[in-house]
Motif scaffolding. Sequence first.
Motif, PDB file in Angstrom:
ATOM      1  N   UNK A 137       0.823  -1.218   0.000  1.00 36.87           N
ATOM      2  CA  UNK A 137       0.000   0.000   0.000  1.00 36.87           C
ATOM      3  C   UNK A 137       0.857   1.267   0.000  1.00 36.87           C
ATOM      4  N   UNK A 138       1.927   1.255   0.782  1.00 37.39           N
ATOM      5  CA  UNK A 138       2.755   2.468   0.863  1.00 37.39           C
ATOM      6  C   UNK A 138       3.905   2.451  -0.152  1.00 37.39           C
ATOM      7  N   UNK A 139       3.951   1.415  -0.977  1.00 41.87           N
ATOM      8  CA  UNK A 139       4.953   1.362  -2.056  1.00 41.87           C
ATOM      9  C   UNK A 139       6.329   0.912  -1.598  1.00 41.87           C
ATOM     10  N   UNK A 140       6.390   0.076  -0.550  1.00 41.22           N
ATOM     11  CA  UNK A 140       7.698  -0.368  -0.055  1.00 41.22           C
ATOM     12  C   UNK A 140       7.842  -1.893  -0.040  1.00 41.22           C
ATOM     13  N   UNK A 141       6.960  -2.586  -0.754  1.00 43.81           N
ATOM     14  CA  UNK A 141       6.984  -4.058  -0.692  1.00 43.81           C
ATOM     15  C   UNK A 141       8.337  -4.614  -1.140  1.00 43.81           C
ATOM     16  N   UNK A 142       8.946  -3.988  -2.149  1.00 40.94           N
ATOM     17  CA  UNK A 142      10.222  -4.515  -2.655  1.00 40.94           C
ATOM     18  C   UNK A 142      11.392  -4.235  -1.703  1.00 40.94           C
ATOM     19  N   UNK A 143      11.123  -3.439  -0.650  1.00 42.33           N
ATOM     20  CA  UNK A 143      12.190  -3.115   0.312  1.00 42.33           C
ATOM     21  C   UNK A 143      11.970  -3.819   1.649  1.00 42.33           C
ATOM     22  N   UNK A 144      11.069  -4.808   1.674  1.00 41.31           N
ATOM     23  CA  UNK A 144      10.662  -5.433   2.942  1.00 41.31           C
ATOM     24  C   UNK A 144      11.845  -5.911   3.780  1.00 41.31           C
ATOM     25  N   UNK A 145      12.879  -6.412   3.120  1.00 35.00           N
ATOM     26  CA  UNK A 145      13.990  -6.994   3.876  1.00 35.00           C
ATOM     27  C   UNK A 145      15.199  -6.059   3.994  1.00 35.00           C
ATOM     28  N   UNK A 146      14.992  -4.821   3.565  1.00 36.59           N
ATOM     29  CA  UNK A 146      16.058  -3.818   3.670  1.00 36.59           C
ATOM     30  C   UNK A 146      16.104  -3.277   5.103  1.00 36.59           C
ATOM     31  N   UNK A 147      17.299  -2.954   5.564  1.00 33.39           N
ATOM     32  CA  UNK A 147      17.416  -2.324   6.886  1.00 33.39           C
ATOM     33  C   UNK A 147      16.798  -0.924   6.791  1.00 33.39           C
ATOM     34  N   UNK A 148      15.955  -0.564   7.727  1.00 36.94           N
ATOM     35  CA  UNK A 148      15.184   0.671   7.539  1.00 36.94           C
ATOM     36  C   UNK A 148      16.076   1.917   7.521  1.00 36.94           C
ATOM     37  N   UNK A 149      17.240   1.847   8.197  1.00 34.58           N
ATOM     38  CA  UNK A 149      18.145   3.005   8.195  1.00 34.58           C
ATOM     39  C   UNK A 149      18.635   3.339   6.786  1.00 34.58           C
ATOM     40  N   UNK A 150      18.630   2.355   5.882  1.00 38.91           N
ATOM     41  CA  UNK A 150      19.165   2.645   4.545  1.00 38.91           C
ATOM     42  C   UNK A 150      18.083   3.118   3.565  1.00 38.91           C
ATOM     43  N   UNK A 151      16.867   3.324   4.046  1.00 34.81           N
ATOM     44  CA  UNK A 151      15.818   3.866   3.163  1.00 34.81           C
ATOM     45  C   UNK A 151      16.036   5.362   2.940  1.00 34.81           C
ATOM     46  N   UNK A 152      15.552   5.842   1.802  1.00 32.66           N
ATOM     47  CA  UNK A 152      15.559   7.292   1.563  1.00 32.66           C
ATOM     48  C   UNK A 152      14.591   7.945   2.549  1.00 32.66           C
ATOM     49  N   UNK A 153      14.760   9.237   2.746  1.00 34.04           N
ATOM     50  CA  UNK A 153      13.973   9.948   3.752  1.00 34.04           C
ATOM     51  C   UNK A 153      12.449   9.789   3.531  1.00 34.04           C
ATOM     52  N   UNK A 154      12.021  10.015   2.304  1.00 40.40           N
ATOM     53  CA  UNK A 154      10.587   9.919   1.997  1.00 40.40           C
ATOM     54  C   UNK A 154      10.061   8.507   2.242  1.00 40.40           C
ATOM     55  N   UNK A 155      10.920   7.521   1.978  1.00 40.44           N
ATOM     56  CA  UNK A 155      10.531   6.120   2.206  1.00 40.44           C
ATOM     57  C   UNK A 155      10.376   5.844   3.703  1.00 40.44           C
ATOM     58  N   UNK A 156      11.267   6.422   4.501  1.00 44.22           N
ATOM     59  CA  UNK A 156      11.174   6.227   5.955  1.00 44.22           C
ATOM     60  C   UNK A 156       9.860   6.799   6.481  1.00 44.22           C
ATOM     61  N   UNK A 157       9.479   7.940   5.923  1.00 39.45           N
ATOM     62  CA  UNK A 157       8.209   8.545   6.354  1.00 39.45           C
ATOM     63  C   UNK A 157       7.033   7.634   5.989  1.00 39.45           C
ATOM     64  N   UNK A 158       7.110   7.018   4.795  1.00 36.91           N
ATOM     65  CA  UNK A 158       6.020   6.116   4.384  1.00 36.91           C
ATOM     66  C   UNK A 158       6.022   4.838   5.226  1.00 36.91           C
ATOM     67  N   UNK A 159       7.209   4.407   5.624  1.00 36.67           N
ATOM     68  CA  UNK A 159       7.292   3.231   6.501  1.00 36.67           C
ATOM     69  C   UNK A 159       6.642   3.531   7.863  1.00 36.67           C
ATOM     70  N   UNK A 160       6.869   4.735   8.357  1.00 37.52           N
ATOM     71  CA  UNK A 160       6.225   5.116   9.626  1.00 37.52           C
ATOM     72  C   UNK A 160       4.708   5.031   9.505  1.00 37.52           C
ATOM     73  N   UNK A 161       4.207   5.438   8.351  1.00 37.53           N
ATOM     74  CA  UNK A 161       2.753   5.374   8.137  1.00 37.53           C
ATOM     75  C   UNK A 161       2.297   3.913   8.115  1.00 37.53           C
ATOM     76  N   UNK A 162       3.058   3.048   7.412  1.00 35.59           N
ATOM     77  CA  UNK A 162       2.692   1.621   7.358  1.00 35.59           C
ATOM     78  C   UNK A 162       2.660   1.032   8.762  1.00 35.59           C
ATOM     79  N   UNK A 163       3.652   1.400   9.576  1.00 34.08           N
ATOM     80  CA  UNK A 163       3.693   0.876  10.944  1.00 34.08           C
ATOM     81  C   UNK A 163       2.483   1.355  11.750  1.00 34.08           C
TER      82      UNK A 163
END
Length: 262
Positions: A137-163
Motif C-alpha cells: 500500500x505504501x509502495x515499499x513491498x520490494x524493500x521489505x527486507x532492507x534495513x530501515x536506516x538505509x531507506x531514503x527519507x521519503x521512504x522512511x516517512x512512508x514506513x512510519x505510516x505503514x507501521x
Amino acid sequence: MTTLLTVDSLSKSFRGVHAIRDASFDVTAGKVHGIIGPNGAGKTTLFNLISGLLEPSSGKVSLNGKDISALPSYARTRLGMARTFQNIRLFSEMTVIENVLTGMHIQLSTPVWRTLIPFAGAEERQAKAKAMDLLELVGLADKALTRSASLAYGEQRRLEIARALASDPKILLLDEPAAGMNPLETQDLAVLLKKLNERGITLLLVEHDMRFVMDLCDQITVLNFGKVIAEGEPAAIRSNSAVIEAYLGPKVAERLLKEASA
Ligand SMILES: Nc1ncnc2c1ncn2[C@@H]1O[C@H](COP(=O)(O)OP(=O)(O)OP(=O)(O)O)[C@@H](O)[C@H]1O
C-alpha cells in the motif's frame, strides 16, 4: 455526519507556559482535518494530548463519544487511534517488515521475533501477510527486507505510516508528514493519504506545507498561541483575515488564492 474525535476545552501549561488554551473542535469521521499555525502555536502539544503522551491541565478528549482523557497511549491505540511523529521514530537496525510488525504487537500474542523465523505458525504467517499488504500500500513491498536506516527519507516517512496502519486505526494522526520531503515525495504522500482516506481512515494532520494542506483537507483548525483562532474549509481559511495576520501573511494568502482559482 458523525463526530469521531472531540477536543473539549483542552488546556495544557508547562510551568507557566500556556501551550494550549481552552481549545475545542470536532473531527468528523471519514474526513481529512488539518491543524495549522505558526511555530510554537501548540500543534505538537495538542497531538501529544490527543494521543495520550501528555496529560491535559484541564479539558477532555473523546473518541467515538467515549472520554479517553485518562487513558494511556496504548489503550487509545486499541480504541483505534494511531500516530506518526515529527521526527521519524523507526527502529533503524530492524528491517522494513520488522518495523511494520512492531506496530502490530498489541494484537499479536506472540513476540515479534517469532514472526521472523521460517515455518512460523498461522498467526505469524497472517501477521507477515498483513505487513506485506501494508508495505504494498505504501509502495515499499520490494524493500521489505532492507534495513530501515538505509531507506531514503521519503521512504522512511512512508514506513512510519505503514507501521501506524498496522494497528488498524480509525483515525491516524500525522505530525508534519511532508516535512523535509522534496516536491515529488510530497505529491506521492498526498496520493497515499487520499488513498487511506478513501479506505475510510479519518486523518488529522499538522503541516506547514500550505499547498499540501489546502489540497488535502476538508476542514482546518488554526492555532495561535495555543488558542483556536479559526476553523473552516480551506477556502474560508485562506481568506480569513485573522489567519492571514497570524500565520499565512498576505503573499502566501494571495498565492493560495491564485492556485485555487487556476
Ligand atoms: N515539555 C515542554 N516544556 C515546556 N514548554 C514546552 C514543552 N513542550 C512545548 N512547550 C512550549 O509550548 C509551546 C507550544 O509548543 P509546540 O511544540 O506544541 O508548538 P508547535 O506549534 O508544534 O510548534 P512547531 O510548528 O515549531 O512544531 C511553545 O512555547 C513551547 O516552547
